[in-house]
Motif scaffolding. Sequence first.
Motif, PDB file in Angstrom:
ATOM      1  N   TRP A 172       0.842  -1.197   0.000  1.00  0.00           N
ATOM      2  CA  TRP A 172       0.000   0.000   0.000  1.00  0.00           C
ATOM      3  C   TRP A 172       0.873   1.242   0.000  1.00  0.00           C
ATOM      4  N   VAL A 173       0.422   2.278  -0.682  1.00  0.00           N
ATOM      5  CA  VAL A 173       1.134   3.544  -0.700  1.00  0.00           C
ATOM      6  C   VAL A 173       1.230   4.112   0.715  1.00  0.00           C
ATOM      7  N   HIS A 174       2.333   4.791   1.003  1.00  0.00           N
ATOM      8  CA  HIS A 174       2.609   5.440   2.291  1.00  0.00           C
ATOM      9  C   HIS A 174       2.921   4.453   3.420  1.00  0.00           C
ATOM     10  N   THR A 175       3.118   3.176   3.091  1.00  0.00           N
ATOM     11  CA  THR A 175       3.553   2.211   4.095  1.00  0.00           C
ATOM     12  C   THR A 175       5.020   1.857   3.845  1.00  0.00           C
ATOM     13  N   LYS A 176       5.595   1.045   4.720  1.00  0.00           N
ATOM     14  CA  LYS A 176       7.002   0.663   4.586  1.00  0.00           C
ATOM     15  C   LYS A 176       7.113  -0.676   3.860  1.00  0.00           C
ATOM     16  N   SER A 184       7.835   4.895   3.666  1.00  0.00           N
ATOM     17  CA  SER A 184       6.736   5.632   3.058  1.00  0.00           C
ATOM     18  C   SER A 184       6.771   5.488   1.541  1.00  0.00           C
ATOM     19  N   VAL A 185       6.301   4.335   1.071  1.00  0.00           N
ATOM     20  CA  VAL A 185       6.337   3.995  -0.351  1.00  0.00           C
ATOM     21  C   VAL A 185       5.509   4.969  -1.181  1.00  0.00           C
ATOM     22  N   LYS A 186       6.034   5.315  -2.371  1.00  0.00           N
ATOM     23  CA  LYS A 186       5.338   6.170  -3.331  1.00  0.00           C
ATOM     24  C   LYS A 186       5.063   5.372  -4.608  1.00  0.00           C
ATOM     25  N   THR A 187       4.165   5.884  -5.432  1.00  0.00           N
ATOM     26  CA  THR A 187       3.859   5.194  -6.680  1.00  0.00           C
ATOM     27  C   THR A 187       5.074   5.139  -7.599  1.00  0.00           C
ATOM     28  N   GLU A 188       5.968   6.105  -7.484  1.00  0.00           N
ATOM     29  CA  GLU A 188       7.163   6.139  -8.325  1.00  0.00           C
ATOM     30  C   GLU A 188       8.158   5.038  -7.971  1.00  0.00           C
ATOM     31  N   GLN A 219      21.603 -14.590  -6.538  1.00  0.00           N
ATOM     32  CA  GLN A 219      20.726 -13.475  -6.873  1.00  0.00           C
ATOM     33  C   GLN A 219      19.301 -13.757  -6.396  1.00  0.00           C
ATOM     34  N   SER A 220      18.619 -12.690  -6.018  1.00  0.00           N
ATOM     35  CA  SER A 220      17.181 -12.768  -5.721  1.00  0.00           C
ATOM     36  C   SER A 220      16.577 -11.411  -6.041  1.00  0.00           C
ATOM     37  N   GLY A 221      15.349 -11.418  -6.553  1.00  0.00           N
ATOM     38  CA  GLY A 221      14.727 -10.165  -6.975  1.00  0.00           C
ATOM     39  C   GLY A 221      13.295 -10.031  -6.519  1.00  0.00           C
ATOM     40  N   HIS A 222      12.824  -8.788  -6.490  1.00  0.00           N
ATOM     41  CA  HIS A 222      11.465  -8.485  -6.050  1.00  0.00           C
ATOM     42  C   HIS A 222      10.847  -7.477  -7.021  1.00  0.00           C
ATOM     43  N   HIS A 223       9.694  -7.820  -7.586  1.00  0.00           N
ATOM     44  CA  HIS A 223       8.927  -6.887  -8.420  1.00  0.00           C
ATOM     45  C   HIS A 223       7.948  -6.155  -7.508  1.00  0.00           C
ATOM     46  N   LEU A 224       8.125  -4.849  -7.348  1.00  0.00           N
ATOM     47  CA  LEU A 224       7.276  -4.065  -6.451  1.00  0.00           C
ATOM     48  C   LEU A 224       6.130  -3.421  -7.211  1.00  0.00           C
ATOM     49  N   ASN A 225       4.915  -3.611  -6.697  1.00  0.00           N
ATOM     50  CA  ASN A 225       3.712  -2.973  -7.236  1.00  0.00           C
ATOM     51  C   ASN A 225       3.062  -2.181  -6.109  1.00  0.00           C
ATOM     52  N   VAL A 226       3.016  -0.876  -6.254  1.00  0.00           N
ATOM     53  CA  VAL A 226       2.449  -0.012  -5.221  1.00  0.00           C
ATOM     54  C   VAL A 226       0.941   0.116  -5.443  1.00  0.00           C
ATOM     55  N   LEU A 227       0.163  -0.142  -4.398  1.00  0.00           N
ATOM     56  CA  LEU A 227      -1.301  -0.084  -4.476  1.00  0.00           C
ATOM     57  C   LEU A 227      -1.814   1.215  -3.858  1.00  0.00           C
ATOM     58  N   VAL A 228      -2.768   1.848  -4.540  1.00  0.00           N
ATOM     59  CA  VAL A 228      -3.391   3.071  -4.034  1.00  0.00           C
ATOM     60  C   VAL A 228      -4.899   2.868  -4.005  1.00  0.00           C
ATOM     61  N   PRO A 229      -5.535   2.916  -2.822  1.00  0.00           N
ATOM     62  CA  PRO A 229      -6.998   2.749  -2.772  1.00  0.00           C
ATOM     63  C   PRO A 229      -7.698   3.939  -3.405  1.00  0.00           C
ATOM     64  N   PRO A 230      -8.718   3.700  -4.234  1.00  0.00           N
ATOM     65  CA  PRO A 230      -9.416   4.809  -4.895  1.00  0.00           C
ATOM     66  C   PRO A 230     -10.393   5.504  -3.959  1.00  0.00           C
ATOM     67  N   GLU A 231     -10.653   6.780  -4.263  1.00  0.00           N
ATOM     68  CA  GLU A 231     -11.710   7.517  -3.574  1.00  0.00           C
ATOM     69  C   GLU A 231     -13.008   7.325  -4.369  1.00  0.00           C
TER      70      GLU A 231
END
Length: 266
Positions: free
Chosen positions: A48-52, A117-121, A138-150
């Motif tokens: 989630w956005v704004h989390t660690k 504080s994760v951002k969409t960028e 080697q190890s990798g992580h694909h990060l997808n930031v989620l933003v709940p809609p209003e």
Amino acid sequence: MDPSGNDAYGYTAECSTQRPRSSALAKRQTHLSSSKITTAVDSSVSVWVHTKAVFSCYTYPMKNLIMAMWKILPRDKIPCIMTYRSDKNETKETNCSDKRITWESRPDQNLALQIDSVKTEDDGYYECVIATSDGIFQSGHHLNVLVPPETILSADGNGTVRCEASTGKPAAQISWVPEGYCLSVNETHSDRTVTVKSICHWDGLNETEVTCFIFHLTGNKNLSTELLPSHLKHSRLLLLYNSLYVLLGLMTIIGFILIWKVVCHR
């Protein structure tokens, strides 16, 4: 240092201009140069956005560690390279200006990477490469930031209702019960969030209430509203009040009749 990480990874290249500090170190370098690369399975992480966010590195006994490197590859930014060398117990950074992205703790104790504080960028790929006396891992992580809609639901009073899920990531999905004549529009913003608008119309007045269902990875919602035009709502209220007045009048008349009968029979 090459931004691609080749120089940071080239432990032997840096030491080739100096005499090895010990025969043990030379043996480790020789063994490393001939080692095979073992690649761990990549993982997908949704935060989630704004989390660690915390990314673990390949688990390996720290006593065998020679060097560790994090390659931070956001989608629209210059790659950042963070390295740690165990023989010198030092860290280096290349093209790393964002202070939110750091080692979770001391790299000689824990090689995990954290984003505060994760951002969409921050969407992108985060790869950990470690060099040990047994090889390179080697190890990798694909990060997808989620933003709940209003969410917003509004009706114009003429059988048309608009349901909106704004600035969500990924785009929300909208459906209606009951189904109507609908038009949906998606608008993508510069921060990769998406606003979804669905406008529906229902012919006639057979449906008195409609519900908009919003589906999203951060949670689902449903919003309901009455479909009747405002003037019909007032008409129904007026009819209700008139019915109450008529009922009250009838009860009054019946009451007088009962009282009259009681008085006449005395």
